[in-house]
Design a protein around this motif. Structure first.
Motif, PDB file in Angstrom:
ATOM      1  N   ALA A 253     -42.728  -7.726  21.971  1.00 21.71           N
ATOM      2  CA  ALA A 253     -41.643  -8.147  21.063  1.00 21.71           C
ATOM      3  C   ALA A 253     -41.616  -9.669  20.942  1.00 21.71           C
ATOM      4  O   ALA A 253     -41.467 -10.215  19.837  1.00 21.71           O
ATOM      5  N   ALA A 254     -41.772 -10.345  22.061  1.00 19.76           N
ATOM      6  CA  ALA A 254     -41.737 -11.812  22.044  1.00 19.76           C
ATOM      7  C   ALA A 254     -42.867 -12.355  21.173  1.00 19.76           C
ATOM      8  O   ALA A 254     -42.672 -13.279  20.363  1.00 19.76           O
TER       9      ALA A 254
ATOM     10  N   ALA B 173     -39.634 -17.161  22.020  1.00 18.85           N
ATOM     11  CA  ALA B 173     -39.081 -16.080  22.825  1.00 18.85           C
ATOM     12  C   ALA B 173     -40.080 -15.727  23.920  1.00 18.85           C
ATOM     13  O   ALA B 173     -41.264 -16.019  23.807  1.00 18.85           O
ATOM     14  N   SER B 174     -39.578 -15.118  24.984  1.00 22.40           N
ATOM     15  CA  SER B 174     -40.452 -14.682  26.072  1.00 22.40           C
ATOM     16  C   SER B 174     -39.856 -13.418  26.658  1.00 22.40           C
ATOM     17  O   SER B 174     -38.723 -13.054  26.337  1.00 22.40           O
ATOM     18  N   GLU B 175     -40.608 -12.751  27.510  1.00 24.95           N
ATOM     19  CA  GLU B 175     -40.041 -11.560  28.156  1.00 24.95           C
ATOM     20  C   GLU B 175     -38.732 -11.919  28.839  1.00 24.95           C
ATOM     21  O   GLU B 175     -37.788 -11.131  28.833  1.00 24.95           O
ATOM     22  N   ASP B 176     -38.656 -13.108  29.419  1.00 23.78           N
ATOM     23  CA  ASP B 176     -37.436 -13.477  30.146  1.00 23.78           C
ATOM     24  C   ASP B 176     -36.285 -13.850  29.215  1.00 23.78           C
ATOM     25  O   ASP B 176     -35.135 -13.519  29.489  1.00 23.78           O
ATOM     26  N   SER B 177     -36.589 -14.531  28.122  1.00 19.93           N
ATOM     27  CA  SER B 177     -35.490 -14.846  27.206  1.00 19.93           C
ATOM     28  C   SER B 177     -34.904 -13.553  26.635  1.00 19.93           C
ATOM     29  O   SER B 177     -33.697 -13.439  26.445  1.00 19.93           O
ATOM     30  N   LEU B 178     -35.756 -12.577  26.407  1.00 19.42           N
ATOM     31  CA  LEU B 178     -35.264 -11.320  25.834  1.00 19.42           C
ATOM     32  C   LEU B 178     -34.478 -10.504  26.859  1.00 19.42           C
ATOM     33  O   LEU B 178     -33.503  -9.837  26.526  1.00 19.42           O
ATOM     34  N   ALA B 179     -34.867 -10.566  28.101  1.00 25.62           N
ATOM     35  CA  ALA B 179     -34.166  -9.786  29.127  1.00 25.62           C
ATOM     36  C   ALA B 179     -32.919 -10.500  29.632  1.00 25.62           C
ATOM     37  O   ALA B 179     -31.925  -9.863  29.969  1.00 25.62           O
ATOM     38  N   TYR B 180     -32.968 -11.825  29.658  1.00 20.81           N
ATOM     39  CA  TYR B 180     -31.923 -12.567  30.370  1.00 20.81           C
ATOM     40  C   TYR B 180     -30.940 -13.303  29.457  1.00 20.81           C
ATOM     41  O   TYR B 180     -29.905 -13.750  29.917  1.00 20.81           O
ATOM     42  N   LEU B 181     -31.293 -13.458  28.208  1.00 27.15           N
ATOM     43  CA  LEU B 181     -30.424 -14.296  27.369  1.00 27.15           C
ATOM     44  C   LEU B 181     -29.818 -13.542  26.188  1.00 27.15           C
ATOM     45  O   LEU B 181     -29.349 -14.158  25.238  1.00 27.15           O
TER      46      LEU B 181
ATOM     47  N   GLY C 262     -33.269  -7.621  49.749  1.00 31.06           N
ATOM     48  CA  GLY C 262     -32.813  -6.662  48.748  1.00 31.06           C
ATOM     49  C   GLY C 262     -31.580  -7.180  47.998  1.00 31.06           C
ATOM     50  O   GLY C 262     -31.372  -6.862  46.823  1.00 31.06           O
ATOM     51  N   ASN C 263     -30.833  -7.999  48.701  1.00 30.07           N
ATOM     52  CA  ASN C 263     -29.630  -8.620  48.133  1.00 30.07           C
ATOM     53  C   ASN C 263     -29.887  -9.394  46.836  1.00 30.07           C
ATOM     54  O   ASN C 263     -28.978  -9.610  46.040  1.00 30.07           O
ATOM     55  N   TRP C 264     -31.125  -9.830  46.602  1.00 30.34           N
ATOM     56  CA  TRP C 264     -31.437 -10.617  45.408  1.00 30.34           C
ATOM     57  C   TRP C 264     -32.267  -9.883  44.366  1.00 30.34           C
ATOM     58  O   TRP C 264     -32.608 -10.458  43.332  1.00 30.34           O
ATOM     59  N   ILE C 265     -32.581  -8.622  44.613  1.00 31.17           N
ATOM     60  CA  ILE C 265     -33.412  -7.899  43.640  1.00 31.17           C
ATOM     61  C   ILE C 265     -32.740  -7.834  42.279  1.00 31.17           C
ATOM     62  O   ILE C 265     -33.348  -8.119  41.253  1.00 31.17           O
ATOM     63  N   THR C 266     -31.462  -7.472  42.275  1.00 29.77           N
ATOM     64  CA  THR C 266     -30.798  -7.316  40.973  1.00 29.77           C
ATOM     65  C   THR C 266     -30.552  -8.670  40.300  1.00 29.77           C
ATOM     66  O   THR C 266     -30.223  -8.716  39.131  1.00 29.77           O
ATOM     67  N   ARG C 267     -30.700  -9.761  41.069  1.00 30.78           N
ATOM     68  CA  ARG C 267     -30.434 -11.084  40.498  1.00 30.78           C
ATOM     69  C   ARG C 267     -31.667 -11.976  40.417  1.00 30.78           C
ATOM     70  O   ARG C 267     -31.539 -13.183  40.175  1.00 30.78           O
ATOM     71  N   ALA C 268     -32.835 -11.410  40.641  1.00 38.75           N
ATOM     72  CA  ALA C 268     -34.056 -12.233  40.586  1.00 38.75           C
ATOM     73  C   ALA C 268     -34.119 -12.957  39.240  1.00 38.75           C
ATOM     74  O   ALA C 268     -33.765 -12.385  38.213  1.00 38.75           O
ATOM     75  N   PRO C 269     -34.559 -14.209  39.239  1.00 39.19           N
ATOM     76  CA  PRO C 269     -34.397 -15.039  38.038  1.00 39.19           C
ATOM     77  C   PRO C 269     -35.415 -14.811  36.923  1.00 39.19           C
ATOM     78  O   PRO C 269     -35.288 -15.432  35.875  1.00 39.19           O
ATOM     79  N   SER C 270     -36.416 -13.985  37.154  1.00 43.77           N
ATOM     80  CA  SER C 270     -37.317 -13.637  36.053  1.00 43.77           C
ATOM     81  C   SER C 270     -37.833 -12.233  36.322  1.00 43.77           C
ATOM     82  O   SER C 270     -37.741 -11.737  37.454  1.00 43.77           O
ATOM     83  N   LEU C 271     -38.361 -11.593  35.293  1.00 40.65           N
ATOM     84  CA  LEU C 271     -38.854 -10.230  35.480  1.00 40.65           C
ATOM     85  C   LEU C 271     -40.026 -10.213  36.448  1.00 40.65           C
ATOM     86  O   LEU C 271     -40.165  -9.295  37.265  1.00 40.65           O
ATOM     87  N   LYS C 272     -40.854 -11.232  36.365  1.00 46.46           N
ATOM     88  CA  LYS C 272     -42.004 -11.302  37.279  1.00 46.46           C
ATOM     89  C   LYS C 272     -41.514 -11.414  38.727  1.00 46.46           C
ATOM     90  O   LYS C 272     -41.981 -10.707  39.608  1.00 46.46           O
TER      91      LYS C 272
END
Lengths: 256, 316, 256, 316
Positions: free
Chosen positions: A57-58, A71-79, B53-63
């Motif tokens: 999509a990005a 856009a990036s995978e992260d902008s789409l998921a997080y923003l 595990g406490n940070w899994i739902t809040r990890a800052p990027s999908l990677k």
């Protein structure tokens, strides 16, 4: 303008991401170590699928708007906020107990299995490739969740009752999957999308088969909740996103 | 054969670097020491899932989310290998788990500290896994075969984790001023507890001597700790961060980094149960265990039903 | 540089805000309608106190840095991350059941009552004024929570047991309040702050009196958890903030 | 006196605008109608706390948080006034609550819609409270004294709420493009359900005719609805937003706004229990009630102990 393809990809991505996020909440809290690992595995697979769809999509968005902030995978998921998410409501519901989580996974995987079987033949090569790659994963998700539905339905009286309650909680959220949203209709027309209506009978057959083996009763037809595909969600999604998106929101433009 | 003779043969094997296997005769104390140590190790993997595990739902990027999920999953896997190793010594997983839940068994005290920022996920990977690896590398050569092999599998994955942790910090260290501060703050909070992971000073450690003779342990706590300090003191330079120890200094004579005195009061206090998260960790684990009881019971009941049906079919 | 006064005001503000936020989670979910209203009232009072302290801190910050983007009560509440919050750990703990919420409120109000009694005589006129105004509210909070501790401790066997468990949960978080942080010591030295150590005996006396009337046992001295005042929190605060700060983070610079 | 005579006196009082008070004789059906209506009204206040309560912890500024908290608290207070009014008719609060929890009693269907954005908090205040007020203003003059007086108290607070809701939307409507979109989206989702709040069309409403004779109700559903449309159609202009009805148009002849057909299927469907949040609302309320049982029991037990001690002291 490839808006239909973008919308369709985002829909597929959002479904997988939100369910991955919900399943991930179990990590470290499962009832049996092996099953904790198994559910985390499913979460990881779904997250991987979500990333593929977001990346696609990005890429399409960036081709359409070369001058905008990419856009990036992260902008789409997080923003994006709730009203931009297209996932079906069932994916965002709270986990409930282990039985409810398992049953949702079973409903979802049964659908994904049928969907990807069709989508691997899609005229859009990227969608086809993602579907093909994911199908192997989903085949396992379906087998694992089916087995657990059977085990818990046909286990103890307590587990049977819990699964009956889980069915009651979830059933009215299963219809939405097969109600085509405008972007799905457009995707079918454009030739690359799968008509969800066409998957419904096979889904129901599979579900009936497994529920019967689990000694559970297939619920009578009832009113089905919808809205997720068009951004009208439950009150739960906002909390999921507030948690998930915190760091990206709190530290804008940072690299992680 | 008399016990004395058996013991002699046992120690000869050990001295000749032949692994002890489940079916071999072994002294009761050796078995007990191993059960205690391996189950503690297993519990540390399982409880260790919680702070991260406490940070899994809040990890800052999908990677990062995927990497963290996979990492915590690996820890569950390590737990499995290790519970299997204790089973070879005649202790069931159920019994081992019950000892954890009841508070009878210990786990590494480091997991009684909270993960407060994303920087902590980096610091846990770099420092905590880094310390654990040094121990586990040593344990790859431990005298008990199943435990040795479990550690070999664990080490393969663990070194990967340490690199991932370091990379999280590296990115933070090159980020915004806030990210840099988060990075330094995480290092500050995790440094001293990491040093404590190697256990009390040599001479104050209760189990060490006999474990060394049995080659369960092959390096002393202080040796491993020094190795760790030397490693980290170099790596921290790449991050452009500092370790929170004014006494840390390279010693040309010993070729080691000298370092300041560890606060052993804090160490013993956390061991005793007074760490910031002791209660929380055990409560969480207990709750997971209790909430899962019906699932385990159902799985058992279903398996029994299946078996009965199969038998009936065979009879018919 | 009025950094000490700023830090001190932020400490007072954060304590009140975080407890207000936790109590507000009960709104609509209380066990008795009248008590739902009462706890919401306390939440509102605490929120009001937090606002007064934040407004004062913002004013001081802006005087110190006239050229920077102006601070406001909202920037201070919504745009700081966990490590900047100075509230005591006890305020950020999950609510637990109604008994645990009540008991925490009692511990907290007992302290606030003593604090504001001193602070209304502070050499800093703004702090004195806020304390004076808040003291009336806190007097009520203390009475209400005392009565409920007594009622639940000396109620049924079940309620007595629940209160005993609540004591077990909370006791080790009561010591931090009386451990002076560097900014508190500096505030005492500067003449406007209250030494928390000086409040401890009176607090313990009040607590002992009420727990005895409630037929509950004052716990033996034990290790006390600390860290909140210096930004080293529990794992709970991050989730509280992610939820609370979502809109301000997601829509930067918007007016609401 | 015969029942016929009593009924005649009763109706005369009503016709002369004399309020019926708790101790007055009243027909059974009048009492039943009132109990049903007032308890529904009370339940609507209590369930109505939930959709708005959903945003308290996320309110976007401290001021908005305080206003919202106070507002939801007011609703609890309204519930209290109304439960008290049903008690004057001989129905205990416990009984009334049980009927809610069991699903036997109804509440306003509008609260079965979710609040998805902060805009919804504005829209609920402006539209939902706006619709409620029109009804409640009418009910200030209802024939039953305690219910009339409860509504007078409620109205004082409620009009304040409506202004606050409008102000939330006003700020959004003057904000960023995203805020404007949030504002319009909230209006779009809440407009039609608000119109449904006035109940079925005149002639299709089961209880209306008798209620009118008894002056419980003084305006028809359609009259109130029209009044509402006229009010909102003007106010929406100030927001620079639109109502999601292509048929909405001022009618010079009638001096009313004409509007499109309401989707009565949706209305009945939500009444039947199929709204997006029917189950969630009732589950939440039930859970609060059940989790509070031990508190209520303890309060009762403690009161009994106190009373017993007092009696003992008096005897001694």
């Amino acid at each position: 303008m490839q808006q239909t393809l973008i919308n369709y990809s985002l829909y597929l991505a959002d479904n997988s991401l939100i369910l991955a996020q919900r399943n991930a909440e179990w990590c470290g809290h499962g009832p049996i170590l092996e099953q904790d690992i198994a559910l985390t595995n499913i979460s990881l697979d779904l997250l991987g699928q979500a990333r593929s769809f977001y990346q696609y999509a990005a890429q399409l968005i960036n081709t359409d708007n070369p001058s905008a902030t990419p856009a990036s995978e992260d902008s789409l998921a997080y923003l994006r906020d709730v009203y931009n998410f297209r996932n079906c409501l069932i994916t965002e519901l709270p986990n409930g107990d282990w039985g409810q989580t398992i049953l949702r996974q079973f409903f979802f995987s049964s659908w994904q299995f049928l969907l990807y079987q069709q989508m691997k033949l899609s005229s859009d090569q990227t969608l086809a490739a993602i579907a093909e790659k994911s199908l192997k994963e989903v085949t396992y998700h379906l087998r694992w969740s089916s087995e657990w539905v059977i085990r818990l339905g046909d286990g103890t009286e307590e587990s049977h009752n819990k699964m009956t309650k889980a069915l009651e909680e979830l059933w009215s959220f299963t219809g939405e999957i097969f109600e085509p949203a405008p972007f799905e209709k457009a995707a079918v027309e454009a030739g690359f999308g799968i008509d969800p209506v066409s998957l419904k009978d096979a889904w129901m057959q599979k579900v009936t088969e497994i529920l019967q083996e689990a000694t559970l009763t297939v619920p009578a037809p009832r009113w089905m909740q919808t809205g997720g595909k068009e951004g009208k969600h439950s009150e739960h999604l906002g909390f999921v996103l507030a948690e998930m998106q915190f760091l990206q929101r709190a530290y804008p433009n940072a690299t992680w | 054969m008399s016990v004395q003779e058996l013991e002699k043969i046992f120690q000869q094997k050990i001295d000749q670097e032949i692994k002890i296997e489940p079916k071999d005769w072994m002294p009761d104390a050796y078995r007990k020491t191993l059960v205690r140590q391996i189950s503690q190790h297993a519990h540390s993997e399982i409880i260790g899932m919680l702070p991260e595990g406490n940070w899994i739902t809040r990890a800052p990027s999908l990677k990062r989310k995927a990497i963290l999920l996979a990492k915590v999953q690996d820890e569950a896997g390590h737990g499995l290998y290790l519970y299997a190793a204790t089973e070879t010594l005649g202790t069931s997983r159920e019994q081992t788990m019950d000892d954890l839940i009841s508070g009878k068994a210990k786990y590494s005290s480091i997991f009684n500290y909270p993960t407060l920022t994303w920087g902590d996920i980096g610091a846990v990977g770099w420092l905590v896994d880094g310390a654990a690896i040094l121990n586990q590398v040593m344990l790859c050569r431990t005298s008990y075969g199943p435990y040795s092999r479990a550690n070999i599998r664990i080490c393969k994955e663990e070194s990967f984790h340490q690199r991932q942790g370091f990379e999280i910090l590296l990115v933070l260290s090159q980020g915004t001023p806030e990210q840099k501060a988060i990075c330094q703050d995480a290092i500050n909070r995790w440094w001293w507890p990491s040093l404590m992971m190697f256990g009390p000073k040599d001479g104050e450690s209760t189990h060490s001597e006999q474990s060394t003779i049995w080659k369960i342990k092959r390096k002393s706590n202080d040796e491993l700790r020094q190795q760790f300090v030397n490693m980290i003191a170099e790596q921290v330079k790449i991050l452009g961060m500092t370790l929170p120890d004014p006494d840390l200094k390279y010693n040309e004579a010993t070729k080691n980094y000298d370092f300041g005195e560890i606060d052993w009061n804090e160490f013993w206090n956390v061991v005793k149960g007074n760490g910031p998260c002791n209660k929380q960790r055990l409560d969480t684990r207990r709750k997971a265990h209790e909430n899962g009881a019906w699932v385990r019971a159902a799985a058992e009941a279903h398996a029994a039903k299946r078996a009965a049906r199969k038998q009936q079919q065979q009879v018919a």
